[in-house]
Scaffold this motif. Structure first.
Motif, PDB file in Angstrom:
ATOM      1  N   ILE A  84       0.881  -1.330  -0.086  1.00 27.70           N
ATOM      2  CA  ILE A  84      -0.099   0.075   0.194  1.00 27.70           C
ATOM      3  C   ILE A  84       0.846   0.735  -0.316  1.00 27.70           C
ATOM      4  CG2 ILE A  84      -1.659   1.528   1.397  1.00 27.70           C
ATOM      5  CD1 ILE A  84      -2.918  -1.543   2.383  1.00 27.70           C
ATOM      6  N   HIS A  85       1.786   1.366   0.770  1.00 28.66           N
ATOM      7  CA  HIS A  85       3.051   2.638   0.962  1.00 28.66           C
ATOM      8  C   HIS A  85       3.286   2.756  -0.671  1.00 28.66           C
ATOM      9  CE1 HIS A  85       6.164   5.097   2.568  1.00 28.66           C
ATOM     10  NE2 HIS A  85       6.963   4.666   1.702  1.00 28.66           N
ATOM     11  N   ASN A  86       4.120   1.314  -1.356  1.00 29.68           N
ATOM     12  CA  ASN A  86       5.301   1.310  -2.433  1.00 29.68           C
ATOM     13  C   ASN A  86       4.336   1.725  -3.864  1.00 29.68           C
ATOM     14  OD1 ASN A  86       7.043   0.677  -0.874  1.00 29.68           O
ATOM     15  ND2 ASN A  86       7.263  -1.128  -1.675  1.00 29.68           N
ATOM     16  N   PHE A  87       2.574   1.548  -3.758  1.00 30.05           N
ATOM     17  CA  PHE A  87       1.779   2.150  -5.136  1.00 30.05           C
ATOM     18  C   PHE A  87       1.814   3.199  -5.198  1.00 30.05           C
ATOM     19  CE2 PHE A  87      -2.112   2.503  -7.250  1.00 30.05           C
ATOM     20  CZ  PHE A  87      -2.148   1.226  -8.454  1.00 30.05           C
ATOM     21  N   PRO A  88       1.271   4.187  -4.562  1.00 32.84           N
ATOM     22  CA  PRO A  88       1.217   5.699  -5.294  1.00 32.84           C
ATOM     23  C   PRO A  88       3.357   6.062  -5.718  1.00 32.84           C
ATOM     24  CG  PRO A  88       0.559   5.488  -2.618  1.00 32.84           C
ATOM     25  CD  PRO A  88       0.736   3.782  -2.626  1.00 32.84           C
ATOM     26  N   GLU A  89       4.051   5.557  -4.751  1.00 34.52           N
ATOM     27  CA  GLU A  89       5.290   6.014  -5.224  1.00 34.52           C
ATOM     28  C   GLU A  89       5.893   5.806  -6.896  1.00 34.52           C
ATOM     29  OE1 GLU A  89       7.490   4.235  -2.131  1.00 34.52           O
ATOM     30  OE2 GLU A  89       7.341   6.413  -0.872  1.00 34.52           O
ATOM     31  N   GLY A  90       4.634   4.414  -6.761  1.00 34.46           N
ATOM     32  CA  GLY A  90       5.213   3.910  -8.387  1.00 34.46           C
ATOM     33  C   GLY A  90       4.360   4.915  -9.487  1.00 34.46           C
ATOM     34  N   LEU A  91       3.425   4.997  -8.650  1.00 32.10           N
ATOM     35  CA  LEU A  91       2.519   5.711  -9.706  1.00 32.10           C
ATOM     36  C   LEU A  91       2.797   7.360 -10.065  1.00 32.10           C
ATOM     37  CD1 LEU A  91      -0.393   5.537 -11.174  1.00 32.10           C
ATOM     38  CD2 LEU A  91      -1.583   6.392  -8.994  1.00 32.10           C
ATOM     39  N   ALA A  92       3.417   7.502  -8.750  1.00 33.36           N
ATOM     40  CA  ALA A  92       3.548   8.701  -9.484  1.00 33.36           C
ATOM     41  C   ALA A  92       5.615   8.832  -9.809  1.00 33.36           C
ATOM     42  CB  ALA A  92       3.622   9.372  -7.280  1.00 33.36           C
ATOM     43  N   THR A  93       5.809   8.293  -9.978  1.00 33.23           N
ATOM     44  CA  THR A  93       6.900   8.226 -10.751  1.00 33.23           C
ATOM     45  C   THR A  93       6.591   7.727 -11.969  1.00 33.23           C
ATOM     46  OG1 THR A  93       8.238   7.605  -8.794  1.00 33.23           O
ATOM     47  CG2 THR A  93       9.430   6.343 -10.876  1.00 33.23           C
ATOM     48  N   PHE A  94       5.678   6.995 -12.446  1.00 33.76           N
ATOM     49  CA  PHE A  94       5.607   6.769 -14.065  1.00 33.76           C
ATOM     50  C   PHE A  94       4.867   7.573 -14.473  1.00 33.76           C
ATOM     51  CE2 PHE A  94       1.562   5.414 -16.220  1.00 33.76           C
ATOM     52  CZ  PHE A  94       2.135   4.934 -17.795  1.00 33.76           C
ATOM     53  N   VAL A  95       3.754   8.402 -13.744  1.00 37.42           N
ATOM     54  CA  VAL A  95       2.823  10.310 -14.347  1.00 37.42           C
ATOM     55  C   VAL A  95       3.997  10.998 -14.037  1.00 37.42           C
ATOM     56  CG1 VAL A  95       0.939  12.150 -14.140  1.00 37.42           C
ATOM     57  CG2 VAL A  95       0.881   9.774 -13.335  1.00 37.42           C
ATOM     58  N   ALA A  96       5.430  11.060 -13.541  1.00 38.36           N
ATOM     59  CA  ALA A  96       6.280  11.977 -14.090  1.00 38.36           C
ATOM     60  C   ALA A  96       7.254  12.005 -14.815  1.00 38.36           C
ATOM     61  CB  ALA A  96       6.829  12.234 -12.290  1.00 38.36           C
ATOM     62  N   THR A  97       6.912  10.013 -15.185  1.00 40.97           N
ATOM     63  CA  THR A  97       8.184   9.748 -15.748  1.00 40.97           C
ATOM     64  C   THR A  97       7.541   9.778 -17.545  1.00 40.97           C
ATOM     65  OG1 THR A  97       9.634   8.217 -14.581  1.00 40.97           O
ATOM     66  CG2 THR A  97       9.635   7.847 -17.177  1.00 40.97           C
ATOM     67  N   LEU A  98       6.473   9.838 -17.545  1.00 40.39           N
ATOM     68  CA  LEU A  98       5.574  10.376 -19.027  1.00 40.39           C
ATOM     69  C   LEU A  98       5.359  11.882 -19.183  1.00 40.39           C
ATOM     70  CD1 LEU A  98       2.265   7.818 -18.544  1.00 40.39           C
ATOM     71  CD2 LEU A  98       4.535   7.478 -20.008  1.00 40.39           C
ATOM     72  N   ALA A  99       4.680  12.812 -18.371  1.00 38.74           N
ATOM     73  CA  ALA A  99       5.240  13.885 -18.566  1.00 38.74           C
ATOM     74  C   ALA A  99       6.825  14.344 -18.732  1.00 38.74           C
ATOM     75  CB  ALA A  99       4.547  14.655 -16.690  1.00 38.74           C
ATOM     76  N   GLU A 100       7.538  14.161 -18.136  1.00 41.66           N
ATOM     77  CA  GLU A 100       9.088  14.763 -18.010  1.00 41.66           C
ATOM     78  C   GLU A 100      10.312  13.453 -17.928  1.00 41.66           C
ATOM     79  OE1 GLU A 100      12.183  16.771 -19.582  1.00 41.66           O
ATOM     80  OE2 GLU A 100       9.891  17.875 -19.826  1.00 41.66           O
ATOM     81  N   PRO A 101      10.491  12.463 -18.560  1.00 39.81           N
ATOM     82  CA  PRO A 101      11.607  11.131 -18.245  1.00 39.81           C
ATOM     83  C   PRO A 101      12.762  12.158 -17.163  1.00 39.81           C
ATOM     84  CG  PRO A 101      11.398  11.510 -19.994  1.00 39.81           C
ATOM     85  CD  PRO A 101      10.668  12.907 -19.923  1.00 39.81           C
ATOM     86  N   SER A 102      13.153  13.543 -17.098  1.00 40.63           N
ATOM     87  CA  SER A 102      14.300  13.914 -16.370  1.00 40.63           C
ATOM     88  C   SER A 102      13.802  14.092 -14.848  1.00 40.63           C
ATOM     89  CB  SER A 102      14.919  14.688 -16.627  1.00 40.63           C
ATOM     90  OG  SER A 102      14.363  15.940 -17.121  1.00 40.63           O
ATOM     91  N   VAL A 103      11.824  14.358 -14.704  1.00 40.87           N
ATOM     92  CA  VAL A 103      11.611  14.876 -13.117  1.00 40.87           C
ATOM     93  C   VAL A 103      11.192  12.961 -13.002  1.00 40.87           C
ATOM     94  CG1 VAL A 103       9.519  15.263 -12.125  1.00 40.87           C
ATOM     95  CG2 VAL A 103      11.102  17.170 -14.317  1.00 40.87           C
ATOM     96  N   GLY A 104      10.764  12.349 -14.207  1.00 39.77           N
ATOM     97  CA  GLY A 104      10.866  10.699 -13.474  1.00 39.77           C
ATOM     98  C   GLY A 104      11.913   9.849 -12.649  1.00 39.77           C
ATOM     99  N   ALA A 105      13.192   9.952 -13.436  1.00 34.44           N
ATOM    100  CA  ALA A 105      14.508  10.210 -12.979  1.00 34.44           C
ATOM    101  C   ALA A 105      14.561   9.829 -11.673  1.00 34.44           C
ATOM    102  CB  ALA A 105      15.876  10.059 -14.046  1.00 34.44           C
ATOM    103  N   THR A 106      14.928  11.507 -11.825  1.00 34.87           N
ATOM    104  CA  THR A 106      14.984  12.132 -10.019  1.00 34.87           C
ATOM    105  C   THR A 106      14.058  11.707  -9.387  1.00 34.87           C
ATOM    106  OG1 THR A 106      15.345  14.302 -11.679  1.00 34.87           O
ATOM    107  CG2 THR A 106      15.481  14.450  -9.387  1.00 34.87           C
TER     108      THR A 106
END
Length: 116
Positions: A84-106
């Motif tokens: 439950i803790h990791n799901f939102p983190e993964g979702l946020a990383t996925f969405v950020a990477t779609l918007a801007e790959p450098s932000v997603g990596a960071t």
């Protein structure tokens, strides 16, 4: 008063019969455990002690099963909490990477450091 006399008489007859059996068995043969306490009171094993041992074993077995069940429950709860803790983190990383790959990596690096 007569019933007390009869009880005492029954006990005396029973003791005499046991003594005869033990004497008939001789000193070389082994005395049956049920009669051993009459021959040597130190050999006497209390039935209550046997029952206490059995109840301790049963209690120990129950406690062990309870500990196992408790550990399994704790393991499942921990796994669920981590998921439950990791799901939102993964979702946020996925969405950020779609918007801007450098932000997603960071963000992925930052979340990785956070998890340590």
């Amino acid at each position: 008063n007569h019933s007390c006399d009869l009880d005492a008489l029954d006990e005396a007859i029973e003791a005499a019969e046991k003594k005869e059996v033990v004497e008939a068995a001789g000193s070389d043969s082994e005395v049956p455990p049920q009669l051993a306490e009459d021959v040597n009171p130190a050999v006497k094993q209390e039935p209550e002690e046997k029952e206490v041992d059995r109840s301790k074993q049963a209690k120990s077995g129950r406690e062990e099963r309870q500990k196992q069940t408790q550990l399994q429950r704790m393991g499942l709860n921990t796994a669920a909490a981590i998921a439950i803790h990791n799901f939102p983190e993964g979702l946020a990383t996925f969405v950020a990477t779609l918007a801007e790959p450098s932000v997603g990596a960071t963000l992925a690096i930052a979340i990785g450091i956070h998890n340590i």
